[in-house]
Scaffold this motif. Structure first.
Motif, PDB file in Angstrom:
ATOM      1  N   CYS A 141       0.831  -1.207   0.000  1.00  0.00           N
ATOM      2  CA  CYS A 141       0.000   0.000   0.000  1.00  0.00           C
ATOM      3  C   CYS A 141       0.867   1.260   0.000  1.00  0.00           C
ATOM      4  N   ALA A 142       1.952   1.238   0.765  1.00  0.00           N
ATOM      5  CA  ALA A 142       2.849   2.399   0.809  1.00  0.00           C
ATOM      6  C   ALA A 142       3.458   2.664  -0.561  1.00  0.00           C
ATOM      7  N   ILE A 143       3.808   1.602  -1.277  1.00  0.00           N
ATOM      8  CA  ILE A 143       4.350   1.769  -2.626  1.00  0.00           C
ATOM      9  C   ILE A 143       3.289   2.378  -3.542  1.00  0.00           C
ATOM     10  N   ALA A 144       2.047   1.935  -3.410  1.00  0.00           N
ATOM     11  CA  ALA A 144       0.968   2.498  -4.226  1.00  0.00           C
ATOM     12  C   ALA A 144       0.775   3.979  -3.918  1.00  0.00           C
ATOM     13  N   ASP A 145       0.822   4.330  -2.644  1.00  0.00           N
ATOM     14  CA  ASP A 145       0.700   5.748  -2.269  1.00  0.00           C
ATOM     15  C   ASP A 145       1.806   6.583  -2.906  1.00  0.00           C
ATOM     16  N   GLN A 146       3.022   6.073  -2.856  1.00  0.00           N
ATOM     17  CA  GLN A 146       4.143   6.794  -3.458  1.00  0.00           C
ATOM     18  C   GLN A 146       3.974   6.882  -4.978  1.00  0.00           C
ATOM     19  N   GLY A 147       3.429   5.833  -5.551  1.00  0.00           N
ATOM     20  CA  GLY A 147       3.194   5.832  -6.984  1.00  0.00           C
ATOM     21  C   GLY A 147       2.182   6.875  -7.404  1.00  0.00           C
ATOM     22  N   PHE A 148       1.139   7.052  -6.611  1.00  0.00           N
ATOM     23  CA  PHE A 148       0.119   8.049  -6.946  1.00  0.00           C
ATOM     24  C   PHE A 148       0.703   9.458  -6.868  1.00  0.00           C
ATOM     25  N   ALA A 149       1.457   9.724  -5.817  1.00  0.00           N
ATOM     26  CA  ALA A 149       2.077  11.043  -5.696  1.00  0.00           C
ATOM     27  C   ALA A 149       3.006  11.318  -6.884  1.00  0.00           C
ATOM     28  N   TYR A 150       3.720  10.285  -7.316  1.00  0.00           N
ATOM     29  CA  TYR A 150       4.634  10.430  -8.449  1.00  0.00           C
ATOM     30  C   TYR A 150       3.878  10.734  -9.737  1.00  0.00           C
ATOM     31  N   ILE A 151       2.813   9.989 -10.007  1.00  0.00           N
ATOM     32  CA  ILE A 151       2.143  10.144 -11.293  1.00  0.00           C
ATOM     33  C   ILE A 151       1.414  11.483 -11.389  1.00  0.00           C
ATOM     34  N   LEU A 168       3.682   4.719 -14.153  1.00  0.00           N
ATOM     35  CA  LEU A 168       3.296   4.343 -12.795  1.00  0.00           C
ATOM     36  C   LEU A 168       3.812   2.950 -12.450  1.00  0.00           C
ATOM     37  N   ASP A 169       3.601   2.002 -13.360  1.00  0.00           N
ATOM     38  CA  ASP A 169       4.009   0.616 -13.105  1.00  0.00           C
ATOM     39  C   ASP A 169       5.520   0.518 -12.888  1.00  0.00           C
ATOM     40  N   PHE A 170       6.287   1.163 -13.750  1.00  0.00           N
ATOM     41  CA  PHE A 170       7.740   1.085 -13.637  1.00  0.00           C
ATOM     42  C   PHE A 170       8.230   1.773 -12.365  1.00  0.00           C
ATOM     43  N   TYR A 171       7.565   2.850 -11.992  1.00  0.00           N
ATOM     44  CA  TYR A 171       7.986   3.553 -10.777  1.00  0.00           C
ATOM     45  C   TYR A 171       7.745   2.670  -9.547  1.00  0.00           C
ATOM     46  N   MET A 172       6.604   1.992  -9.490  1.00  0.00           N
ATOM     47  CA  MET A 172       6.346   1.110  -8.353  1.00  0.00           C
ATOM     48  C   MET A 172       7.382  -0.013  -8.294  1.00  0.00           C
ATOM     49  N   ARG A 173       7.779  -0.513  -9.450  1.00  0.00           N
ATOM     50  CA  ARG A 173       8.834  -1.533  -9.470  1.00  0.00           C
ATOM     51  C   ARG A 173      10.147  -0.971  -8.925  1.00  0.00           C
ATOM     52  N   SER A 174      10.416   0.294  -9.223  1.00  0.00           N
ATOM     53  CA  SER A 174      11.656   0.905  -8.734  1.00  0.00           C
ATOM     54  C   SER A 174      11.660   1.019  -7.219  1.00  0.00           C
ATOM     55  N   LEU A 175      10.472   0.965  -6.606  1.00  0.00           N
ATOM     56  CA  LEU A 175      10.360   1.053  -5.150  1.00  0.00           C
ATOM     57  C   LEU A 175      10.359  -0.314  -4.476  1.00  0.00           C
ATOM     58  N   PHE A 214      -5.160   0.922  -9.425  1.00  0.00           N
ATOM     59  CA  PHE A 214      -3.869   0.252  -9.564  1.00  0.00           C
ATOM     60  C   PHE A 214      -3.436  -0.336  -8.227  1.00  0.00           C
ATOM     61  N   GLY A 215      -2.368  -1.060  -8.278  1.00  0.00           N
ATOM     62  CA  GLY A 215      -1.771  -1.630  -7.071  1.00  0.00           C
ATOM     63  C   GLY A 215      -0.551  -2.413  -7.467  1.00  0.00           C
ATOM     64  N   CYS A 216       0.103  -3.000  -6.472  1.00  0.00           N
ATOM     65  CA  CYS A 216       1.328  -3.753  -6.767  1.00  0.00           C
ATOM     66  C   CYS A 216       1.425  -4.966  -5.854  1.00  0.00           C
ATOM     67  N   TYR A 217       2.271  -5.896  -6.288  1.00  0.00           N
ATOM     68  CA  TYR A 217       2.670  -7.025  -5.457  1.00  0.00           C
ATOM     69  C   TYR A 217       3.968  -6.681  -4.748  1.00  0.00           C
ATOM     70  N   TYR A 218       3.999  -6.956  -3.445  1.00  0.00           N
ATOM     71  CA  TYR A 218       5.230  -6.838  -2.679  1.00  0.00           C
ATOM     72  C   TYR A 218       5.415  -8.125  -1.889  1.00  0.00           C
ATOM     73  N   GLU A 219       6.424  -8.893  -2.230  1.00  0.00           N
ATOM     74  CA  GLU A 219       6.723 -10.176  -1.580  1.00  0.00           C
ATOM     75  C   GLU A 219       5.468 -11.037  -1.476  1.00  0.00           C
ATOM     76  N   GLY A 220       4.720 -11.072  -2.575  1.00  0.00           N
ATOM     77  CA  GLY A 220       3.584 -11.989  -2.675  1.00  0.00           C
ATOM     78  C   GLY A 220       2.241 -11.415  -2.297  1.00  0.00           C
ATOM     79  N   TYR A 221       2.205 -10.204  -1.736  1.00  0.00           N
ATOM     80  CA  TYR A 221       0.942  -9.627  -1.273  1.00  0.00           C
ATOM     81  C   TYR A 221       0.630  -8.329  -2.021  1.00  0.00           C
TER      82      TYR A 221
END
Length: 354
Positions: A141-151, A168-175, A214-221
């Protein structure tokens, strides 16, 4: 092995003395296995993990407490050997995961055990997250929040929806994200009336209302968040429905708690939106559970009488969609606690006009 022991307790209630696990998400949940080939067999006292030579070393590192078995022939022949060795009389299998062809193969070799189709037994255990799982979801969720601020800093007229999604997707991966939770939705202008308007080649224009889901996977979640904002003034009608959706969403956040049913929580948002004349424009459920998968139980729906318990993680995502005009959805992830809920996504929800 706490999760395996919880499954054993559930198996005992169903008079099951063997459980064949083939769902990759359930294998990760029970055995922490992240490979792509393997099955597990759980008995009242033992846990076996069967895989091929590519994954035996990985399984030994990840599936702690499991006996690792390497198969060289058909994998179900090893399952049959386990059944004979352990005297398994009733072998449960995941009926919504196994194909008919796989079932036929299993039936042909497991001759001394009766096969019992089961659905939802492990998934119901997964609905209640432990502290380790909650920590991973919070990070996603924290990565998604950072992604929204970035985009918000990157988006501008002339970009296509796909360009926005890719940035957005690439930025979340960078985090630290390993992947996106699902194909990122960027729906602008009249396309925002499409609840699942996956990013297209449409060019974003001044005055467009933009729904970003949007959202992301982090260590499986996973994380799952939606915000709707505008690039220039979107007009009074869209401002009106944004405010209604925001108020409905905040009402759900305020009251979600253990002991409440999915039906009751869904009605909070649904009745409020309907009271403003937009009931027909809110066609999906208010939310769903998240965890190892982007959609899992429990649901926030008029069809879901199940009561929430501490440890559930659910989405809260009411919306209004007006074909030919535009639409709004706002979504948070909520952890149900003993005292109410904790909001895991923290990006601003008020209408942002860039």
């Amino acid at each position: 092995m706490l999760r395996v022991n919880n499954l054993r307790a559930a198996m005992a209630k169903e008079a099951i003395d063997g459980f064949l696990v083939t769902n990759p998400y359930n294998l990760r949940y029970l055995a922490n296995f992240t490979g792509t080939a393997g099955v597990a067999v759980i008995t009242p006292t033992k846990a076996f993990f069967v895989t091929d030579f590519r994954y035996t070393e990985q399984a030994a590192e990840q599936a702690l407490g499991f006996e690792i078995i390497k198969h060289t022939g058909p994998i179900f022949e090893e399952v049959a050997n386990i059944c004979r060795q352990e005297g398994i009389e009733v072998l449960a299998f995941e009926e919504t995961v196994m194909s008919f062809a796989e079932y036929t193969q299993l039936e042909d070799v497991v001759e001394e055990s009766s096969l019992l189709p089961i659905s939802g037994l492990i998934e119901s255990l997964r609905e209640v997250k432990d502290e380790a799982e909650i920590t991973l979801i919070e990070k996603a969720c924290a990565i998604a929040d950072q992604g929204f601020a970035y985009i918000l800093e990157q988006i501008k007229p002339g970009m296509t929806e796909i360009q926005v999604a890719n940035q957005l997707d690439f930025y979340m991966r960078s985090l630290g994200a390993t992947s996106v939770s699902f194909d990122t939705i960027v729906a602008s202008g009249v396309r925002s009336a499409m609840p699942h308007g996956v990013a297209s080649t449409k060019v974003i224009e001044k005055g467009d209302l933009i729904t970003l889901d949007f959202g992301c996977y982090y260590e499986g979640y996973v994380s799952d968040m939606t915000r709707t904002f505008a690039l220039g003034d979107p007009g009074e009608k869209l401002k009106e429905i944004h405010q209604i959706v925001l108020e409905a969403q905040l009402m759900v956040n305020a009251v979600a708690k253990a002991g409440m049913s999915g039906v009751e929580l869904d009605a909070v948002a649904r009745d409020y939106i309907a009271s403003h004349g937009y009931g027909e424009a809110f066609g999906h459920s208010t939310g769903h559970g998240i965890g190892l998968e982007i959609h899992e139980g429990p649901n926030v729906s008029f069809k879901s009488p199940k009561l929430f318990v501490p440890g559930n993680v659910i989405t809260n995502e009411p919306g209004i969609y007006l074909p030919g005009i535009g639409g709004v959805r706002i979504e948070d992830d909520l952890l149900i606690t003993t005292t109410g809920n904790r909001i895991l996504t923290h990006s601003p929800k008020e209408l942002i006009i860039l």
